[in-house]
Scaffold this motif. Structure first.
Motif, short mmCIF file in Angstrom:
data_model
loop_
_atom_site.label_atom_id
_atom_site.label_comp_id
_atom_site.label_asym_id
_atom_site.label_seq_id
_atom_site.Cartn_x
_atom_site.Cartn_y
_atom_site.Cartn_z
N LYS A 26 0.88 -1.17 -0.20
CA LYS A 26 -0.02 0.16 -0.16
C LYS A 26 0.93 1.45 -0.07
O LYS A 26 1.74 1.38 0.79
N THR A 27 0.32 2.30 -0.68
CA THR A 27 1.06 3.60 -0.62
C THR A 27 0.06 4.54 -0.44
O THR A 27 -1.40 4.40 -0.50
N ALA A 28 0.33 5.73 -0.20
CA ALA A 28 -0.48 6.97 0.01
C ALA A 28 0.50 8.19 -0.62
O ALA A 28 1.55 8.37 -0.59
N THR A 29 -0.35 9.12 -1.08
CA THR A 29 0.52 10.51 -1.79
C THR A 29 0.15 11.51 -0.14
O THR A 29 -0.76 11.72 0.01
N PHE A 30 1.45 12.02 -0.15
CA PHE A 30 1.55 12.98 1.03
C PHE A 30 2.65 13.73 0.75
O PHE A 30 3.82 13.48 0.22
N GLY A 31 2.35 15.32 0.92
CA GLY A 31 3.13 16.12 0.21
C GLY A 31 3.68 15.97 -1.22
O GLY A 31 4.54 16.49 -1.66
N GLY A 32 2.64 15.53 -1.91
CA GLY A 32 2.69 15.47 -3.46
C GLY A 32 3.60 14.29 -3.58
O GLY A 32 4.10 14.06 -5.07
N VAL A 33 3.98 13.25 -2.81
CA VAL A 33 4.75 12.35 -3.07
C VAL A 33 4.23 10.88 -2.74
O VAL A 33 3.92 10.92 -1.82
N ALA A 34 4.37 9.91 -3.39
CA ALA A 34 3.88 8.62 -3.06
C ALA A 34 4.65 8.09 -1.84
O ALA A 34 5.90 8.18 -1.86
N SER A 184 10.06 9.12 3.27
CA SER A 184 10.78 9.42 1.95
C SER A 184 9.91 8.92 1.06
O SER A 184 8.67 8.03 1.18
N ALA A 185 10.15 9.03 -0.33
CA ALA A 185 9.27 8.42 -1.47
C ALA A 185 9.44 7.03 -1.31
O ALA A 185 10.37 6.36 -1.12
N ALA A 186 8.36 6.47 -1.87
CA ALA A 186 8.07 5.07 -2.05
C ALA A 186 8.58 4.66 -3.42
O ALA A 186 8.63 5.12 -4.35
N THR A 284 3.41 16.17 9.77
CA THR A 284 3.76 17.44 9.09
C THR A 284 5.22 17.56 9.16
O THR A 284 5.78 18.41 8.26
N ALA A 285 6.02 17.18 9.96
CA ALA A 285 7.43 17.07 10.01
C ALA A 285 8.11 16.43 8.64
O ALA A 285 9.09 16.60 8.15
N PHE A 286 7.32 15.53 7.94
CA PHE A 286 7.65 14.58 6.61
C PHE A 286 6.80 15.17 5.47
O PHE A 286 6.79 14.50 4.51
N ALA A 287 5.95 16.26 5.54
CA ALA A 287 5.24 16.89 4.51
C ALA A 287 6.08 17.03 3.20
O ALA A 287 5.64 16.62 2.00
N SER A 288 7.25 17.37 3.43
CA SER A 288 8.36 17.48 2.55
C SER A 288 9.18 16.37 2.73
O SER A 288 9.66 16.02 3.77
N ALA A 289 9.14 15.46 1.73
CA ALA A 289 9.81 14.09 1.73
C ALA A 289 11.22 14.12 2.01
O ALA A 289 11.94 14.80 1.31
N LEU A 290 11.86 13.49 2.90
CA LEU A 290 13.24 13.27 2.83
C LEU A 290 13.71 12.47 1.54
O LEU A 290 13.26 11.89 1.02
N PRO A 291 15.02 12.73 1.62
CA PRO A 291 15.76 12.13 0.36
C PRO A 291 15.74 10.74 0.55
O PRO A 291 15.56 10.28 1.68
#
Length: 360
Positions: A26-34, A184-186, A284-291
């Motif tokens: 399963k995945t979800a989009t958060f901060g524009g990133v899966a 981070s991104a999936a 919210t700390a991870f709304a911008s995905a980590l590398p």
């Protein structure tokens, strides 16, 4: 109001702990990133399974459509006018808990919606039916209601119970659980697999083959306990139940495809905070995905910074806090003294337990 917030960072290796309807992680989009996602329901199920193993004598209860069968099994031997399961189904239907009728061959007697019911409730209803067999009089509605409200199962207290036509049987959940999401991104890894036929004598020994997906990530997990709501239902058992839940929630893991991937890990970071204003989800700390190359330490630093910022600007420092960390290179002003899991459990228990009589 008092809330117990539980924040966790946990890295899971290549795995498929929770899959969608086509068998993919399963995945979800958060901060524009899966992101990798493990549903709240999957982790609640794993938590309850662990609680049942660790504390088998507690009435945790079950979530089922087979409540009538559970009641029937608890009914003492008598000369009943009809099969016990049928009597139990009729009793539930009379209590306005929707039950499948005789025309539904495969589901006859089952509740139309899943119901959380405990052993003590089933025993109480079984006693009513046994008494009815002796007297020939149907149980009074108030007796049935009392049987279903006097001793609710712990799973209903923790995770709630909804009965559409019986609001008096409803229990609002003391625990709210967020979906676990990757920081981070999936990236799903496709695996072509082959099951070998051990008795094949030719070169075509592949008895079965296919393709499946796996993923890995550091996950942010969050749950919060409404302590006042829990105490209203659990009374003097509140401390024992909540600390048992806390340990199980921290250490449990969903079981999807575990035999294929051996994914069992434990959290890098556990932050438990007692709040008196409102719960605080820190996703919210991870709304911008980590590398993708970010370490668990980087994720922990971002999480702790987010907590410190909200607490400072909104003047909502926790009344008490406990932190566990296995990250040796983690340095942050909010960490405070580090605790072991046992020390966290002990600290929470001391905070929840009522003060002795006469104490000041």
């Amino acid at each position: 109001m008092r809330y117990l917030d539980i924040h966790i960072l946990q890295t899971v290796p290549l795995s498929a702990l929770n899959c969608d309807d086509v068998g993919e992680p399963k995945t979800a989009t958060f901060g524009g990133v899966a992101r990798m996602r493990i549903s709240s329901q999957a982790w609640k199920y794993a938590t309850l399974a662990q609680l049942r193993r660790d504390h088998p004598s507690t009435d945790w209860g079950v979530l089922t459509t087979r409540a009538a069968d559970m009641i029937a099994e608890a009914m003492p031997e008598r000369d009943y006018p009809r099969p016990p399961a049928q009597l139990a189904a009729d009793l539930l239907a009379a209590a306005k808990i929707a039950v499948h009728g005789t025309g539904d061959n495969h589901t006859q007697g089952r509740t139309k919606a899943m119901l959380r019911i405990g052993a003590r409730e089933a025993d109480a209803l079984a006693e009513l039916l046994a008494a009815a067999a002796e007297t020939g009089q149907q149980p009074a509605a108030r007796e049935v209601t009392a049987a279903l409200t006097a001793h609710p199962p712990v799973c209903a207290v923790l995770f709630g119970r909804m009965v559409a036509k019986r609001l008096d049987l409803r229990i609002d959940a003391a625990v709210s659980t967020a979906h676990a999401i990757g920081v981070s991104a999936a990236e799903t890894t496709l695996d072509f697999y082959t099951a070998m036929d051990n008795l094949a004598t030719d070169s075509s020994a592949a008895g079965f083959f296919g393709t499946t997906g796996f993923g890995s990530s550091t996950l942010y997990r969050y749950a919060t306990v409404d302590l006042d709501r829990a105490r209203a239902c659990l009374g003097q058992d509140t401390t024992a139940i909540i600390t048992a839940y806390l340990r199980a929630w921290i250490t449990s893991m969903p079981s999807g495809r575990t035999a294929e991937t051996a994914p069992r890990t434990l959290p890098h970071l556990v932050s438990v905070a007692l709040r008196e204003q409102q719960p605080l989800n820190l996703s919210t700390a991870f709304a911008s995905a980590l590398p993708a190359t970010a370490t668990a330490t980087e994720a922990a630093h971002r999480l702790l910074t987010e907590a410190a910022d909200f607490e400072r600007f909104y003047n909502m420092a926790p009344a008490a806090a406990w932190t566990l960390s296995t990250l040796p290179d983690l340095a942050h002003e909010r960490l405070g003294p580090l605790r072991t899991l046992d020390e966290i459990i002990t600290g929470v228990a001391a905070t929840l337990s009522p003060a002795p009589a006469g104490a000041r």
